[in-house]
Design an enzyme around this catalytic site. Structure first.
Site, mmCIF file in Angstrom:
data_model
loop_
_atom_site.group_PDB
_atom_site.id
_atom_site.type_symbol
_atom_site.label_atom_id
_atom_site.label_comp_id
_atom_site.label_asym_id
_atom_site.label_seq_id
_atom_site.Cartn_x
_atom_site.Cartn_y
_atom_site.Cartn_z
ATOM 1 C CD GLU A 21 -40.338 17.280 -14.064
ATOM 2 O OE1 GLU A 21 -39.486 17.565 -14.773
ATOM 3 O OE2 GLU A 21 -40.178 15.980 -13.521
ATOM 4 C CB THR A 40 -32.993 23.228 -8.298
ATOM 5 O OG1 THR A 40 -32.992 24.472 -8.624
ATOM 6 C CG2 THR A 40 -32.863 23.060 -6.701
ATOM 7 C CE1 TYR A 59 -36.116 15.423 -18.779
ATOM 8 C CE2 TYR A 59 -36.934 17.181 -17.306
ATOM 9 C CZ TYR A 59 -36.786 16.004 -17.525
ATOM 10 O OH TYR A 59 -36.701 14.960 -16.667
#
Ligand code: SF4
Length: 314
Positions: free
Chosen positions: A21, A27, A104
């Site tokens: 994560e 990326t 998130y």
């Protein structure tokens, strides 16, 4: 299968998810994969990461960019091992207190590690929901939408798989450019598919280009260049760079030789760079000499690109 998708009972689950994560913030999967595998070869567990030093972690991160992620990952690993018996807290409020973990990532981890009913809202999820409702993203309150539809969304008990499935669905079916609607299992409930008047996706605002001058002091005899951590680039805070200053257009630079102009994009910023140099054996203030070849120190790829150019100077 992606290597961080280990079985739900695996002891490696938290570490693999945490590492992936952090890497996947900013990326793409295909870029992160070799870094993920190499990282595990050197630091195979949360405990080994927590005992590692920052230099080693940055070296393993070298080339992946956004180095603040690597520092935050290390800090988070240390907190989890020292203060939480190597476990992820169960409450979102506590997960979000960990360095580098925002809304998130906290929601994704809550679903992956504790199988909690939650959705990690990223660009992927926003695109899917905006298509299903046939509304532009800026007209949707995503948290409210999830809350209103929670009975339907969280019917399953496999919340971890559901978050994973949403990611896959966005990558393979409801793709950013051309959604594969005819293959889609939910097309009959999708307003975008059924509507003759499809909403228009918002265009991404391109980052503004900024001009910078870079000044390289080169010790020609020792093949070294002066680098400093004191510079104007906030987003490469605490990393060694040659002296760099925001450029004032048409301002003449005295006593420096112009080498080249080049463009670089880092941390979502576009830079237009003029590279200047001078030969000098005198170290400027707040700087350190760095060898142009064979450094063991961690040096960001931005600086390495400058090294390459300097090595061309005769
Ligand atoms: S029907 Fe098309 S637009 Fe709608 S959710 Fe499926 S893939 Fe996306």
């Amino acid at each position: 299968m992606l290597p961080w998708r280990v079985s739900k009972n695996s002891s490696k689950k938290l570490y693999y998810r945490l590492l992936s994560e952090f890497m996947l913030q900013q990326t793409q999967v295909k870029t992160a994969l070799p870094y993920f595998k190499n990282f595990l070869l050197h630091l195979p567990s949360l405990e080994s990461l927590s005992k590692s030093n920052e230099r080693k972690v940055l070296k393993l991160w070298e080339g992946l960019g956004y180095y603040r992620r690597a520092r935050n990952l290390l800090a988070t690993a240390r907190i989890l091992v020292k203060e939480n018996k190597s476990k992820l807290p169960k409450k979102i409020i506590d997960i979000k207190k960990l360095p580098g973990i925002g809304d998130y990532t906290a929601n994704a981890l809550l679903a992956f590690i504790h199988n909690q009913p939650t959705i990690a809202i990223d660009g992927n999820v926003k695109r899917i929901f905006s298509r299903i409702t046939n509304k532009s993203e800026n007209k949707i309150d995503f948290n409210k939408l999830i809350e209103t539809n929670k009975k339907t969304l969280f019917k399953t008990k496999r919340h971890s798989d559901f978050v994973e499935a949403l990611m896959e669905f966005g990558a393979l079916i409801c793709k950013p450019k051309e959604p594969d609607c005819f293959k889609c299992n939910i097309k009959n409930t999708c307003k975008y598919f059924k509507s003759d008047k499809k909403f228009r996706q918002l265009k991404k605002i391109k980052p503004e280009e900024k001009n910078y001058n870079i000044f390289c002091y080169i010790d020609k005899i020792k093949n070294k260049v002066a680098l400093t951590k004191k510079h104007d680039l906030g987003f490469l805070d605490n990393f060694y760079l040659p002296p760099i200053k925001e450029a004032i257009i048409n301002n003449k630079i005295k006593n420096w030789k112009f080498h080249s102009n080049f463009k670089n994009s880092i941390s979502n910023k576009k830079l237009n760079i003029n590279l200047y140099y001078k030969f000098s054996s005198k170290l400027p203030l707040q700087s350190q000499w760095f060898s142009l070849k064979g450094n063991n120190e961690f040096i960001p790829s931005f600086t390495k690109k400058i090294f390459k150019q300097i090595l061309e100077i005769n």
